[in-house]
Enzyme design. Structure first.
Site, short mmCIF file in Angstrom:
data_model
loop_
_atom_site.label_atom_id
_atom_site.label_comp_id
_atom_site.label_asym_id
_atom_site.label_seq_id
_atom_site.Cartn_x
_atom_site.Cartn_y
_atom_site.Cartn_z
N ASP A 56 0.71 -1.16 0.19
CA ASP A 56 -0.39 0.04 0.17
C ASP A 56 1.02 1.26 0.36
N CYS A 109 -18.50 -16.28 -4.43
CA CYS A 109 -19.99 -15.45 -3.14
C CYS A 109 -21.13 -16.20 -2.95
N CYS A 136 -25.37 -14.83 -2.50
CA CYS A 136 -25.00 -14.76 -0.83
C CYS A 136 -24.92 -12.97 -1.57
N CYS A 150 -23.75 -2.93 4.69
CA CYS A 150 -23.80 -1.69 4.76
C CYS A 150 -24.36 -0.52 5.52
N CYS A 154 -18.04 4.97 2.03
CA CYS A 154 -17.61 4.24 2.84
C CYS A 154 -17.32 4.96 3.77
N CYS A 166 -19.15 -5.63 6.49
CA CYS A 166 -19.43 -6.11 5.32
C CYS A 166 -18.11 -7.42 5.48
C1 B12 Z 1 -7.78 3.19 -1.98
C2 B12 Z 1 -8.03 2.09 -0.67
C3 B12 Z 1 -9.11 1.92 -0.34
C4 B12 Z 1 -10.30 3.07 -0.48
C5 B12 Z 1 -11.62 2.56 -1.07
C6 B12 Z 1 -11.40 0.97 -1.51
C7 B12 Z 1 -12.00 -0.11 -2.59
N1 B12 Z 1 -12.92 -1.00 -2.46
O1 B12 Z 1 -10.96 0.74 -3.64
C8 B12 Z 1 -11.24 2.69 0.61
C9 B12 Z 1 -10.03 3.85 1.67
C10 B12 Z 1 -12.52 3.14 0.73
C11 B12 Z 1 -10.45 1.51 1.75
C12 B12 Z 1 -11.63 0.80 2.90
C13 B12 Z 1 -11.06 -0.14 2.99
N2 B12 Z 1 -9.80 -1.18 2.63
CO1 B12 Z 1 -8.49 -0.31 1.57
N3 B12 Z 1 -6.67 0.56 0.15
C14 B12 Z 1 -7.28 1.09 -0.68
C15 B12 Z 1 -5.76 0.93 -2.06
C16 B12 Z 1 -4.82 1.65 -1.30
C17 B12 Z 1 -6.07 1.15 -2.81
C18 B12 Z 1 -7.77 0.23 -3.96
C19 B12 Z 1 -7.48 0.50 -5.08
O2 B12 Z 1 -6.87 1.37 -6.41
N4 B12 Z 1 -9.50 0.88 -5.32
C20 B12 Z 1 -9.68 1.30 -6.59
C21 B12 Z 1 -10.84 -0.05 -6.77
C22 B12 Z 1 -10.77 0.19 -8.33
O3 B12 Z 1 -9.41 -0.85 -6.69
P1 B12 Z 1 -9.90 -2.99 -6.13
O4 B12 Z 1 -10.30 -1.68 -4.74
O5 B12 Z 1 -8.10 -3.14 -5.85
O6 B12 Z 1 -10.57 -3.19 -6.86
C23 B12 Z 1 -11.44 -2.92 -7.37
C24 B12 Z 1 -11.51 -4.49 -8.32
O7 B12 Z 1 -10.99 -4.92 -8.75
C25 B12 Z 1 -12.67 -4.06 -9.27
N5 B12 Z 1 -13.81 -5.72 -10.08
C26 B12 Z 1 -13.14 -6.45 -9.06
N6 B12 Z 1 -14.04 -7.37 -9.80
C27 B12 Z 1 -15.56 -6.68 -10.42
C28 B12 Z 1 -16.26 -7.36 -10.61
C29 B12 Z 1 -17.04 -6.47 -11.53
C30 B12 Z 1 -18.24 -6.65 -12.40
C31 B12 Z 1 -16.81 -4.94 -11.75
C32 B12 Z 1 -17.54 -3.96 -12.58
C33 B12 Z 1 -15.09 -4.80 -11.56
C34 B12 Z 1 -14.73 -5.19 -10.37
O8 B12 Z 1 -13.67 -3.58 -8.55
C35 B12 Z 1 -13.17 -3.30 -6.76
C36 B12 Z 1 -13.88 -2.55 -6.59
O9 B12 Z 1 -13.79 -0.79 -7.15
C37 B12 Z 1 -5.81 -0.24 -1.27
C38 B12 Z 1 -4.19 -0.22 -1.59
C39 B12 Z 1 -3.83 -0.76 -2.68
N7 B12 Z 1 -2.54 0.25 -3.57
O10 B12 Z 1 -3.96 -1.76 -3.85
C40 B12 Z 1 -5.97 -0.88 -0.41
C41 B12 Z 1 -6.54 -2.37 0.20
C42 B12 Z 1 -7.59 -2.51 -1.05
N8 B12 Z 1 -7.42 -1.96 1.24
C43 B12 Z 1 -7.32 -2.87 2.21
C44 B12 Z 1 -8.08 -2.67 3.53
C45 B12 Z 1 -7.84 -4.17 4.34
C46 B12 Z 1 -9.21 -2.16 4.08
C47 B12 Z 1 -10.64 -2.44 4.74
C48 B12 Z 1 -10.95 -3.76 5.14
C49 B12 Z 1 -9.69 -1.10 6.15
C50 B12 Z 1 -11.37 -1.11 6.94
N9 B12 Z 1 -10.94 -2.23 8.09
O11 B12 Z 1 -11.06 -0.23 7.08
C51 B12 Z 1 -11.29 -1.48 4.44
C52 B12 Z 1 -12.77 -1.67 3.56
C53 B12 Z 1 -13.79 -1.59 2.78
C54 B12 Z 1 -14.50 -1.86 1.63
N10 B12 Z 1 -15.21 -3.24 1.09
O12 B12 Z 1 -13.65 -2.21 0.60
C55 B12 Z 1 -6.97 -3.90 1.51
C56 B12 Z 1 -7.39 -4.85 0.89
C57 B12 Z 1 -7.77 -6.61 1.41
C58 B12 Z 1 -8.23 -7.29 0.88
N11 B12 Z 1 -7.97 -8.92 1.68
O13 B12 Z 1 -8.74 -7.70 0.15
C59 B12 Z 1 -5.44 -2.90 0.67
C60 B12 Z 1 -5.63 -4.02 -0.42
C61 B12 Z 1 -4.52 -2.90 1.68
C62 B12 Z 1 -3.72 -3.61 2.29
N12 B12 Z 1 -2.03 -3.66 1.53
O14 B12 Z 1 -3.44 -5.02 2.35
N13 B12 Z 1 -9.35 1.08 0.44
S1 SF4 Z 2 -20.49 -11.91 2.68
FE1 SF4 Z 2 -20.23 -10.80 0.44
S2 SF4 Z 2 -18.22 -11.19 0.16
FE2 SF4 Z 2 -18.60 -13.06 1.82
S3 SF4 Z 2 -19.54 -14.12 0.33
FE3 SF4 Z 2 -21.35 -12.94 0.65
S4 SF4 Z 2 -21.56 -11.69 -1.51
FE4 SF4 Z 2 -19.07 -12.71 -1.01
S1 SF4 Z 3 -16.51 -0.98 5.23
FE1 SF4 Z 3 -17.76 -1.91 4.30
S2 SF4 Z 3 -19.93 -2.23 5.51
FE2 SF4 Z 3 -18.32 -0.04 6.06
S3 SF4 Z 3 -19.14 1.59 4.96
FE3 SF4 Z 3 -17.50 0.12 4.22
S4 SF4 Z 3 -18.56 -0.66 2.75
FE4 SF4 Z 3 -20.09 -0.60 4.19
#
Ligand code: B12
Ligand code: SF4
Ligand code: SF4
Length: 377
Positions: A145, A199, A202, A209, A225, A255
């Protein structure tokens, strides 16, 4: 078995010896998953996280960071579980709840030594071992990260798990409380088999959320979020979302907590030969911190209470802002005095959130309700 395969197994074994729970390999080029970040950012879901928008193309294609990169080594480290009972700050025996004091909730990954430091140290150790393991010079870069790499997409491609409807990477054996790290390198490594989406029908995470943050399954609008509003955002928490924040003062795990893949995983306590999980475990004061304690932290107190933890990220003003929202949601009129102190605060964010919390607590006081009685009724 070919030479390349043996190298992968050696890297995996060294990774495990370094305390990592999962190690996988993927190609370095772009995929539809990494490309999705462009659309996600364009839709505005990234909010004020300009560090993402500024380096979108590197997130899409890691070879823009290291042109020689051909492979990604992706690692995971499972977070320690929450202990059963949660003593309050400064208390070793009685849980805060039994003492009927309002407490704040801190995400499971925070409150111990910062995972960025703990995991990056291990990832770098693995990176340093690569030339010896491959018997050749290796060009590489490591991130936890800490750079423009889409770590979930990398982990999915490396077979660590699937990206789930809650947008987290779920490892079939370890669940989703797994912190990720990535090494970009110029070694040819065979990609691991992918894990199919499990998934099914589910949708528990989408329904639980409290802020309705999922734009659609798998896609999060970060602006909605609680993890974003309490950690990343520096401004005002939108008023329409404050009640939904409940007691959350740093991040949110709802979540993930409802996910069936976490309830039974890991199946038994994981070994921790190097004490990494012990370092990540929440310090006692962050298990159930009372809101009074947080609202009493001056700058020096904040620095000492958050030393070496991820809780530093929002700064003192951010953490106190979050605690004011939790105080406003607590229905605990005993917090009135604490909250009043901030109404005239020089920081406009704190004074505005204090006025909001005050109005809610004054309404509770007028009704004379006991929040703890009400909650247990
Ligand atoms: C920005 C960021 C956030 C943002 C946005 C999160 C998000 N979901 O995008 C915020 C601040 C909200 C956040 C929250 C959290 N985060 Co964060 N975050 C990041 C960061 C820095 C970048 C993520 C990113 O690029 N997001 C943009 C989206 C587009 O990309 P993505 O999340 O990687 O995945 C997307 C695509 O794969 C796509 N996708 C996948 N499948 C499909 C299918 C379809 C049909 C479609 C259309 C799209 C699609 O959609 C996904 C989600 O939008 C990463 C570290 C990193 N450098 O990657 C950590 C990271 C993702 N976070 C992490 C964690 C632990 C969290 C939290 C659990 C922390 C907490 N307890 O509060 C929460 C979880 C919230 C959640 N449900 O996602 C971990 C995740 C570990 C894991 N096992 O998944 C990471 C990897 C950090 C790490 N080094 O461990 N985070
Ligand atoms: S709670 Fe969400 S992430 Fe977990 S199995 Fe159900 S749909 Fe998938
Ligand atoms: S971490 Fe998950 S349940 Fe909590 S606000 Fe973000 S998306 Fe919603």
């Amino acid at each position: 078995m070919g030479e390349a395969e043996r190298l992968e197994e050696r890297i995996r074994r060294v990774g495990r010896a370094l305390g990592l729970d999962a190690v996988g390999f993927a190609g370095a080029g772009p995929t539809p998953r990494t490309e999705f970040v462009r659309e996600w950012w364009a839709r505005g879901y990234g909010g004020e996280m300009h560090y993402i928008g500024r380096r979108l193309e590197e997130r899409v294609d890691p070879r823009r960071i290291l042109p020689e990169a051909v492979s990604l080594i992706v690692v995971g480290l499972a977070c320690p579980p929450e202990p059963e009972s949660r003593p309050a700050a400064g208390e070793t025996v009685a849980p805060a709840v039994a003492q009927r004091r309002a407490t704040g909730a801190v995400a499971r990954y925070a409150g111990g030594d910062d995972y960025h430091d703990v995991l990056l140290d291990r990832v770098r150790a693995l990176e340093e071992a690569l030339p010896g393991l491959a018997a050749q010079p290796v060009r590489s870069r490591s991130y936890v990260d800490t750079g423009p790499v889409s770590e979930r997409a990398a982990a999915e491609r490396a077979g660590l798990g699937w990206i789930a409807k809650n947008s987290c990477l779920i490892h079939p054996e370890l669940g989703s409380h797994l912190m990720l790290g990535v090494i970009l390198c110029d070694l040819e490594l065979e990609e691991d088999a992918s894990v199919a989406d499990r998934c099914g029908t589910c949708r528990a995470c989408l329904d639980v959320c409290p802020t309705d943050a999922f734009a659609e399954p798998y896609v999060l609008d970060a602006r909605r979020c609680i993890s974003y509003t309490t950690i990343e955002s520096r401004g005002s928490i939108p008023e329409s979302m404050r009640t939904a924040h409940a007691e959350h003062i740093f991040g949110c795990d709802l979540c993930q907590a409802v996910c069936p893949w976490n309830r039974s995983r890991p199946r038994s306590p994981l070994p921790d030969p190097l004490g990494l999980r012990e370092r990540l475990a929440k310090r006692e004061e962050w298990l159930a911190p009372t809101l009074e304690w947080i609202l009493d932290l001056d700058e020096a107190g904040f620095r000492s209470a958050t030393r070496r933890t991820a809780l530093r990220r929002p700064g003192r003003v951010g953490l106190l802002r979050n605690a004011l929202v939790a105080a406003g949601n607590s229905s605990d009129a005993r917090l009135l005095e604490c909250v009043r102190r901030f109404v005239e605060d020089a920081d406009p964010i704190l004074s505005e959130h204090a006025r909001w919390a005050l109005a809610r607590l004054e309404a509770v006081e007028r009704c004379g309700a006991d929040p703890f009685e009400a909650r247990n009724a």
